[in-house]
Design a protein around this motif. Structure first.
Motif, mmCIF file in Angstrom:
data_model
loop_
_atom_site.group_PDB
_atom_site.id
_atom_site.type_symbol
_atom_site.label_atom_id
_atom_site.label_comp_id
_atom_site.label_asym_id
_atom_site.label_seq_id
_atom_site.Cartn_x
_atom_site.Cartn_y
_atom_site.Cartn_z
ATOM 1 N N GLN A 169 0.887 -1.102 0.256
ATOM 2 C CA GLN A 169 0.013 -0.006 0.024
ATOM 3 C C GLN A 169 0.950 1.298 -0.022
ATOM 4 N N ALA A 170 1.854 1.080 0.909
ATOM 5 C CA ALA A 170 2.949 2.387 0.782
ATOM 6 C C ALA A 170 3.525 2.646 -0.422
ATOM 7 N N ARG A 171 3.931 1.608 -1.159
ATOM 8 C CA ARG A 171 4.512 1.769 -2.588
ATOM 9 C C ARG A 171 3.577 2.236 -3.399
ATOM 10 N N SER A 172 2.290 1.974 -3.431
ATOM 11 C CA SER A 172 1.154 2.687 -4.346
ATOM 12 C C SER A 172 1.083 4.056 -3.921
ATOM 13 N N LEU A 173 0.911 4.290 -2.853
ATOM 14 C CA LEU A 173 0.628 5.543 -2.641
ATOM 15 C C LEU A 173 1.952 6.565 -2.925
ATOM 16 N N THR A 174 3.122 5.996 -2.806
ATOM 17 C CA THR A 174 4.117 6.742 -3.060
ATOM 18 C C THR A 174 4.197 7.039 -4.668
ATOM 19 N N GLY A 175 3.863 6.104 -5.448
ATOM 20 C CA GLY A 175 3.921 6.087 -6.926
ATOM 21 C C GLY A 175 3.016 7.250 -7.067
ATOM 22 N N ASP A 176 1.444 6.958 -6.731
ATOM 23 C CA ASP A 176 0.605 8.036 -7.170
ATOM 24 C C ASP A 176 0.968 9.404 -6.881
ATOM 25 N N LYS A 177 1.545 9.613 -5.584
ATOM 26 C CA LYS A 177 1.967 11.078 -5.291
ATOM 27 C C LYS A 177 3.140 11.627 -6.154
ATOM 28 N N LEU A 178 3.908 10.896 -6.525
ATOM 29 C CA LEU A 178 4.950 11.218 -7.458
ATOM 30 C C LEU A 178 4.637 11.508 -8.854
ATOM 31 N N THR A 179 3.732 10.710 -9.198
ATOM 32 C CA THR A 179 3.185 10.905 -10.391
ATOM 33 C C THR A 179 2.364 12.411 -10.600
ATOM 34 N N GLU A 180 1.641 12.425 -9.354
ATOM 35 C CA GLU A 180 0.939 13.932 -9.500
ATOM 36 C C GLU A 180 1.854 15.144 -9.217
ATOM 37 N N TRP A 181 3.170 14.988 -8.606
ATOM 38 C CA TRP A 181 4.393 16.017 -8.727
ATOM 39 C C TRP A 181 4.891 15.814 -9.881
ATOM 40 N N GLY A 182 4.841 15.050 -10.730
ATOM 41 C CA GLY A 182 5.654 14.954 -12.100
ATOM 42 C C GLY A 182 7.051 14.509 -11.756
ATOM 43 N N LEU A 183 7.028 13.695 -10.838
ATOM 44 C CA LEU A 183 8.453 12.940 -10.602
ATOM 45 C C LEU A 183 8.550 11.478 -10.939
ATOM 46 N N ASP A 184 7.918 11.129 -12.094
ATOM 47 C CA ASP A 184 7.931 9.676 -12.250
ATOM 48 C C ASP A 184 9.383 9.194 -12.198
ATOM 49 N N GLU A 185 10.327 9.901 -12.781
ATOM 50 C CA GLU A 185 11.705 9.452 -12.861
ATOM 51 C C GLU A 185 12.083 9.008 -11.494
ATOM 52 N N LEU A 186 11.567 9.552 -10.436
ATOM 53 C CA LEU A 186 12.155 9.094 -9.063
ATOM 54 C C LEU A 186 11.335 7.903 -8.493
ATOM 55 N N GLU A 187 10.199 7.469 -9.173
ATOM 56 C CA GLU A 187 9.322 6.383 -8.636
ATOM 57 C C GLU A 187 9.841 5.328 -8.282
ATOM 58 N N TYR A 188 10.677 4.710 -8.904
ATOM 59 C CA TYR A 188 11.279 3.465 -8.701
ATOM 60 C C TYR A 188 12.306 3.469 -7.701
ATOM 61 N N THR A 189 13.038 4.350 -7.634
ATOM 62 C CA THR A 189 13.912 4.495 -6.079
ATOM 63 C C THR A 189 13.016 4.889 -4.949
ATOM 64 N N ALA A 190 12.165 5.830 -5.220
ATOM 65 C CA ALA A 190 11.412 6.173 -3.911
ATOM 66 C C ALA A 190 10.715 5.124 -3.401
ATOM 67 N N GLN A 191 9.980 4.191 -4.088
ATOM 68 C CA GLN A 191 9.140 3.302 -3.841
ATOM 69 C C GLN A 191 10.304 1.942 -3.058
ATOM 70 N N LEU A 192 11.289 2.015 -3.695
ATOM 71 C CA LEU A 192 12.006 0.811 -3.143
ATOM 72 C C LEU A 192 12.450 1.540 -1.571
ATOM 73 N N LEU A 193 12.808 2.811 -1.399
ATOM 74 C CA LEU A 193 13.194 3.156 0.006
ATOM 75 C C LEU A 193 12.118 3.166 0.773
ATOM 76 N N VAL A 194 10.867 3.869 0.416
ATOM 77 C CA VAL A 194 9.723 3.480 1.097
ATOM 78 C C VAL A 194 9.512 2.043 1.810
ATOM 79 N N SER A 195 9.503 1.114 0.557
ATOM 80 C CA SER A 195 9.167 -0.345 1.053
ATOM 81 C C SER A 195 10.275 -0.696 2.342
ATOM 82 N N GLU A 196 11.550 -0.384 2.205
ATOM 83 C CA GLU A 196 12.638 -0.834 3.076
ATOM 84 C C GLU A 196 12.209 -0.166 4.169
#
Length: 263
Positions: free
Chosen positions: A155-182
């Motif tokens: 759930q946290a990964r999905s919330l992170t991905g949706d918010k980064l898309t909203e902010w126009g930061l799709d380039e950071l999505e994979y790395t940010a989701q991995l950080l949030v997961s850990e």
């Protein structure tokens, strides 16, 4: 003097090691000082330190200074220096400057007004630092409560991905989701509720997970045969900065990612 300021909640926690407490000048013109005795200077074994927490409002001024600014004239009564500082902060246009962030001169004008109002008979070095509290715009941060269960990681990964898309930061999505997961996995496995995920878009992207435990996380090098133990090691490799912040309610582990150049 050590201060930790949370720009989203606007809470500021302070602790003093023999240093005079800062003054708070509100946008309404009130001048306040924490009513606590400063703790012992650093290096004295066994000395307890008391912290003081205040909630600021946007635009409030926090005035930090060295003891030399309060040095009274020879023969002056104790506490006279603090009284003069309070009077100077309540006059000389300082409250007006606090209420008008865009006024010409800004915080430099506040410093100049203070030094002009205080007598020149000061001893020792004098340092003066004036800060204005502010927080990010409401659309630049997001906070979610996270259930203390393994399913919450997805759930946290999905919330992170949706918010980064909203902010126009799709380039950071994979790395940010991995950080949030850990970070969320560590909080679910080893922390205590409540668990919260917070994303802050500032000069960098800040991913923060807080929980109710004060147990410090440790980085360790996992063996090839280990099935786990690599979470924080991955965080150290992916984040530009990371760390742990403690408070009376538990801890928060945060990690920062630089923004893409086009952002």
């Amino acid at each position: 003097m050590y201060a930790v300021f949370d720009p989203i909640s606007q809470r500021c926690a302070l602790a003093s090691a023999g240093h005079p407490w800062p003054a708070l000048v509100t946008t309404a013109g009130a001048v306040e000082f924490p009513g606590l005795t400063p703790g012992a200077p650093l290096g004295i074994d066994g000395a307890p330190y008391e912290s003081y927490e205040m909630t600021l409002s946007g635009g409030d001024l926090l005035v930090l200074y060295s003891a030399g600014l309060l040095a009274a004239d020879v023969g002056g009564p104790p506490g006279h220096g603090a009284d003069r500082l309070r009077a100077a902060l309540g006059s000389a246009g300082v409250p007006e400057l606090a209420a008008e962030p865009d006024r010409a001169g800004g915080l430099d004008a506040v410093c100049d007004a203070l030094l002009q109002r205080l007598p020149p008979h000061r001893s020792g070095d004098v340092a003066l630092l004036v800060t204005r509290s502010r927080g990010p715009d409401a659309d630049r941060h997001a906070t979610w409560d996270v259930p203390a269960e393994p399913e919450a990681v997805g759930q946290a990964r999905s919330l992170t991905g949706d918010k980064l898309t909203e902010w126009g930061l799709d380039e950071l999505e994979y790395t940010a989701q991995l950080l949030v997961s850990e970070l969320v996995t560590n909080a679910v496995r080893y922390g205590n509720p409540p668990i919260r995920l917070r994303l802050i878009l500032d000069r960098r992207l800040i991913c923060e997970v807080s929980d109710g435990s004060s147990t410090s996380p440790h980085v360790r090098r996992a063996l090839k045969t280990d099935e786990g133990g690599r979470g924080l090691f991955l965080v150290t490799q992916l984040a530009e900065l990371w760390g742990t912040r403690y408070d009376a309610r538990g801890k928060a582990v945060w990690a920062e990612l630089p923004l893409p150049a086009e952002a």
